[in-house]
Scaffold this active site. Sequence first.
Site, PDB file in Angstrom:
ATOM      1  N   GLU A   1       0.801  -1.096   0.086  1.00  0.00           N
ATOM      2  CA  GLU A   1      -0.054  -0.045  -0.002  1.00  0.00           C
ATOM      3  C   GLU A   1       1.014   1.269   0.091  1.00  0.00           C
ATOM      4  O   GLU A   1       1.763   1.298   0.837  1.00  0.00           O
ATOM      5  CB  GLU A   1      -1.032  -0.041   1.261  1.00  0.00           C
ATOM      6  CG  GLU A   1      -1.882  -1.229   1.276  1.00  0.00           C
ATOM      7  CD  GLU A   1      -2.442  -1.521   2.549  1.00  0.00           C
ATOM      8  OE1 GLU A   1      -2.076  -0.874   3.677  1.00  0.00           O
ATOM      9  OE2 GLU A   1      -3.258  -2.782   2.861  1.00  0.00           O
TER      10      GLU A   1
ATOM     11  N   LEU B   1      -6.070  -1.905  -1.016  1.00  0.00           N
ATOM     12  CA  LEU B   1      -5.867  -1.869   0.345  1.00  0.00           C
ATOM     13  C   LEU B   1      -6.469  -3.201   0.985  1.00  0.00           C
ATOM     14  O   LEU B   1      -7.730  -3.281   1.311  1.00  0.00           O
ATOM     15  CB  LEU B   1      -6.606  -0.497   1.165  1.00  0.00           C
ATOM     16  CG  LEU B   1      -6.295  -0.153   2.129  1.00  0.00           C
ATOM     17  CD1 LEU B   1      -6.769   1.199   2.549  1.00  0.00           C
ATOM     18  CD2 LEU B   1      -6.246  -1.083   3.619  1.00  0.00           C
TER      19      LEU B   1
ATOM     20  N   GLU C   1      -4.495  -6.566   3.108  1.00  0.00           N
ATOM     21  CA  GLU C   1      -3.340  -7.154   3.587  1.00  0.00           C
ATOM     22  C   GLU C   1      -3.241  -8.702   3.383  1.00  0.00           C
ATOM     23  O   GLU C   1      -2.226  -9.330   2.889  1.00  0.00           O
ATOM     24  CB  GLU C   1      -3.140  -7.050   5.227  1.00  0.00           C
ATOM     25  CG  GLU C   1      -2.771  -5.603   5.455  1.00  0.00           C
ATOM     26  CD  GLU C   1      -4.061  -4.506   5.281  1.00  0.00           C
ATOM     27  OE1 GLU C   1      -5.093  -5.134   5.161  1.00  0.00           O
ATOM     28  OE2 GLU C   1      -3.497  -3.230   5.326  1.00  0.00           O
TER      29      GLU C   1
ATOM     30  N   GLN D   1       2.080  -2.197   5.724  1.00  0.00           N
ATOM     31  CA  GLN D   1       2.207  -0.691   6.316  1.00  0.00           C
ATOM     32  C   GLN D   1       2.774  -0.535   7.338  1.00  0.00           C
ATOM     33  O   GLN D   1       3.546   0.097   7.959  1.00  0.00           O
ATOM     34  CB  GLN D   1       1.285   0.211   5.612  1.00  0.00           C
ATOM     35  CG  GLN D   1       1.249   1.481   5.523  1.00  0.00           C
ATOM     36  CD  GLN D   1       0.598   2.207   4.849  1.00  0.00           C
ATOM     37  OE1 GLN D   1      -0.720   2.580   5.224  1.00  0.00           O
ATOM     38  NE2 GLN D   1       0.606   2.622   3.578  1.00  0.00           N
ATOM     39  N   PHE D   2       2.027  -1.279   8.250  1.00  0.00           N
ATOM     40  CA  PHE D   2       2.194  -1.229   9.914  1.00  0.00           C
ATOM     41  C   PHE D   2       1.993  -2.740  10.109  1.00  0.00           C
ATOM     42  O   PHE D   2       0.987  -3.379   9.903  1.00  0.00           O
ATOM     43  CB  PHE D   2       1.612  -0.479  10.590  1.00  0.00           C
ATOM     44  CG  PHE D   2       1.806   1.152  10.374  1.00  0.00           C
ATOM     45  CD1 PHE D   2       2.706   1.549  11.056  1.00  0.00           C
ATOM     46  CD2 PHE D   2       1.112   1.365   9.312  1.00  0.00           C
ATOM     47  CE1 PHE D   2       3.002   3.000  10.764  1.00  0.00           C
ATOM     48  CE2 PHE D   2       1.451   3.043   9.116  1.00  0.00           C
ATOM     49  CZ  PHE D   2       2.329   3.814   9.845  1.00  0.00           C
ATOM     50  N   ALA D   3       2.921  -3.267  11.110  1.00  0.00           N
ATOM     51  CA  ALA D   3       2.706  -4.691  11.488  1.00  0.00           C
ATOM     52  C   ALA D   3       1.457  -4.799  12.142  1.00  0.00           C
ATOM     53  O   ALA D   3       1.018  -5.962  12.046  1.00  0.00           O
ATOM     54  CB  ALA D   3       3.923  -5.147  12.721  1.00  0.00           C
TER      55      ALA D   3
ATOM     56  N   PHE E   1      -2.289  -8.663  10.762  1.00  0.00           N
ATOM     57  CA  PHE E   1      -3.164  -9.735  11.304  1.00  0.00           C
ATOM     58  C   PHE E   1      -4.353 -10.344  10.135  1.00  0.00           C
ATOM     59  O   PHE E   1      -4.698 -11.196  10.033  1.00  0.00           O
ATOM     60  CB  PHE E   1      -3.782  -9.482  12.740  1.00  0.00           C
ATOM     61  CG  PHE E   1      -2.529  -9.263  13.630  1.00  0.00           C
ATOM     62  CD1 PHE E   1      -1.731 -10.316  13.829  1.00  0.00           C
ATOM     63  CD2 PHE E   1      -2.215  -8.042  14.245  1.00  0.00           C
ATOM     64  CE1 PHE E   1      -0.716  -9.976  14.846  1.00  0.00           C
ATOM     65  CE2 PHE E   1      -1.255  -7.736  15.221  1.00  0.00           C
ATOM     66  CZ  PHE E   1      -0.436  -8.972  15.592  1.00  0.00           C
TER      67      PHE E   1
ATOM     68  N   HIS F   1      -0.168   1.006  15.919  1.00  0.00           N
ATOM     69  CA  HIS F   1       1.112   1.356  14.889  1.00  0.00           C
ATOM     70  C   HIS F   1       2.274   1.183  15.847  1.00  0.00           C
ATOM     71  O   HIS F   1       3.558   1.520  15.146  1.00  0.00           O
ATOM     72  CB  HIS F   1       1.023   2.881  14.596  1.00  0.00           C
ATOM     73  CG  HIS F   1       0.065   3.166  13.569  1.00  0.00           C
ATOM     74  ND1 HIS F   1      -1.377   2.896  13.777  1.00  0.00           N
ATOM     75  CD2 HIS F   1      -0.053   3.459  12.243  1.00  0.00           C
ATOM     76  CE1 HIS F   1      -2.210   3.414  12.855  1.00  0.00           C
ATOM     77  NE2 HIS F   1      -1.179   3.780  11.851  1.00  0.00           N
TER      78      HIS F   1
END
Lengths: 361, 321
Positions: free
Chosen positions: B28, B57, B59, B81-83, B87, B128
């Site tokens: 993304e 968008l 994951e 984009q962020f861990a 999930f 984040h």
Amino acid sequence: MLKKTFEGFVDYIQVLDEFGTVDKSLLPEDVTDSMILEMYKSMSKARALDAKALSLQRQGRIFTYPPLLGEEASQVGSAMAFRRGDIIVPNYRQHAVFMLRGLPLDRWFVSLRGFEDGAAINGAKDTPVSVPIGTHLPHAVGLAYAEKYKKSGNVVVSYIGDGGTSEGDFYEALNFAGVFKVPLVIIIVNNQWAISVPRRRQSAAQTLAQKAFAAGLKGVQVDGNDVVGMYKVVKDALSAAANNEPTVIECITYRLSMHTTADDPTKYRTDGEVKEWEAKEPLIRVRRYLTSRNLWDDSKEKDMQEEFKKEIDEALAKAEAFKPDPKSIFEHIYSFMPEVLKEEQDAAIAAGFWLDTSSHE
Amino acid sequence: MQMNMVAAINNALSQCMEESDRVVLLGEDIGKDGGVFRVTDGLQAKFGENRVIDTPLAESSILGMSIGMALGGLRPVPEIQFAGFMFLGFSQLINHAARYRSRTRSTKPVPMVVRTPVSGGVRTLEHHSDSPEAYYSHIGGLVVVEPSNPYDAKGLLIKSLHMEDPILFLEPTKIYRLFKQDVPDEMYEVPIGKASKVSDGAQLSVITYGTMVPLVKSVVQKKGVSADILDLRTINPLDESAILETARKTGRVLIVHEAELSFGVGAEVAARIAEKAMYDLSAPIMRVASPSLPYPFPGYEQYYVPNELKISQAIDKLLSA
Ligand SMILES: Cc1ncc(C[n+]2csc(CCOP(=O)(O)OP(=O)(O)O)c2C)c(N)n1
Ligand SMILES: [Mg+2]
């Protein structure tokens, strides 16, 4: 202001009806009587295999098995349309597809006997069975992206059930396919049931094919019990996909047997419903057609069945002779052997755990 | 050249993409925008939209599509984009990326490198700042890597892209621009599965990784204690030999990580030491980690993440035990 910004419709296609009559206006040029005969033989072989697997499971010689009974046409019709180089990303019920893709039967039995070795085929581009419903569709998109990237001209074909169309990965995959315009065909095998949940409880959408529209793909319905119709629709979709226009095909069929050997369908559906669909099952109409063309009779049927039995029994004997190597389960986890994993392997071998099978008997 | 971690990763990606046209990036906002942390800045302009792909968008499909690409002979580098949002694609990693090799007895490996920023300390929105390495390290078949400096970041990433495994590459956001380091211009590899000895000492061993490495270094320096500091770099598979070696050497072990204490990486490290080097220890193994609760909003962050005081007190306690 008020204007229409989207309008869609879903075609439903049937070429060979329940009575064995062909709609000539829809019959593809390359479909000859000998091809229909070929289709019949493949469907029959799939059914013979299916019956064998069911009985083997009951004897404890294979593990859980999802039967294909009633879905022979959607599998054989689609598989016969594939072109050399196309890549198949199946779900767990597509046994006839495996068979027509050239998966040696003994390997198929090895898989059903519970060993990964059955799916270890060097150079095979098709993916093995994926159990988590719908999660293989994004793989199909990625594979299709790779083919497009490599400019191979190959198309990827993936199968999913009616239940699978409710999964998030299904919608995501369609969406990605539309955005990236990948060479992909998605076949929804709508066999009316997802274990005990009927089609109407999966979605209020009138057709499953129309889900394609939300992603900007083409959607079409076909009589999934009509092997010729299946062939036609898949062939057309493959041509479109080769031009980077992905298609979603919903084939309307029926799972005549149990969901898997662990399932009892009498808990959730009536005999009457099953009887209705038995009358429309895919082999009867082809046999009617072939008989009317003097291409088939009881003695040919008998010879064919004997041939199948021989081939299946040979493959099974080979599969049952397969000796698994327990310590090998450690050896296909990474491209390298981590020290910590090696230690676990060595410990297991040293302790002779392999020799103790008492708790499994 | 002096580089921060962002530049080092960008450099590694660029060199790997030059080296092989099978390497493609997807995620993304990674194309035109260069990623929200600018890690992929300039790569789309250099390599084109087919190789640096701005995806929709989603994951699960970013990871799932990458698996398909890998099966199709490409070497995808998906960015999440962020861990905290990975999930949504967890099933693709645990059910497929990690299992394809065993499912097919090595005939279909899935070489892919999933990059994602982790950990906090930079006062971001909820989700984040998570440190999720333990969840992923529990998955056999998945390699989990976390560099703590620019040099290791470049070398580990290049090594990862040369391997035939699914690799989760965790990038501590706090370290992205924290400091610069001399990073060689040419391609080089840092081995996977090997911890690095950050400092040599005699009194105690501090085993750590990620955001905690610079912090531990500064605490040890300030206190003037003589410590072995081990930066794990690869979390799964663990470099058990290096862990046991330092534990046996000093006899006092402190494990420091930013992720929650319970069931964390520290528990695994401690268990291995207890199993194999118990009688070489002079004191019980200690752990410093964040409390066993969800990462709080940024206002409470400083009370949550391990800080200098917490580590310092643990060292005192360990040395006096
Ligand atoms: C993600 C996931 N959820 C649940 C299951 C358990 N399960 C296996 S098959 C099935 C029903 C699938 O129905 P459908 O997609 O219609 O395919 P069919 O079995 O009818 O061919 C379920 C719920 C699963 N395998 N994966
Ligand atoms: Mg179904």
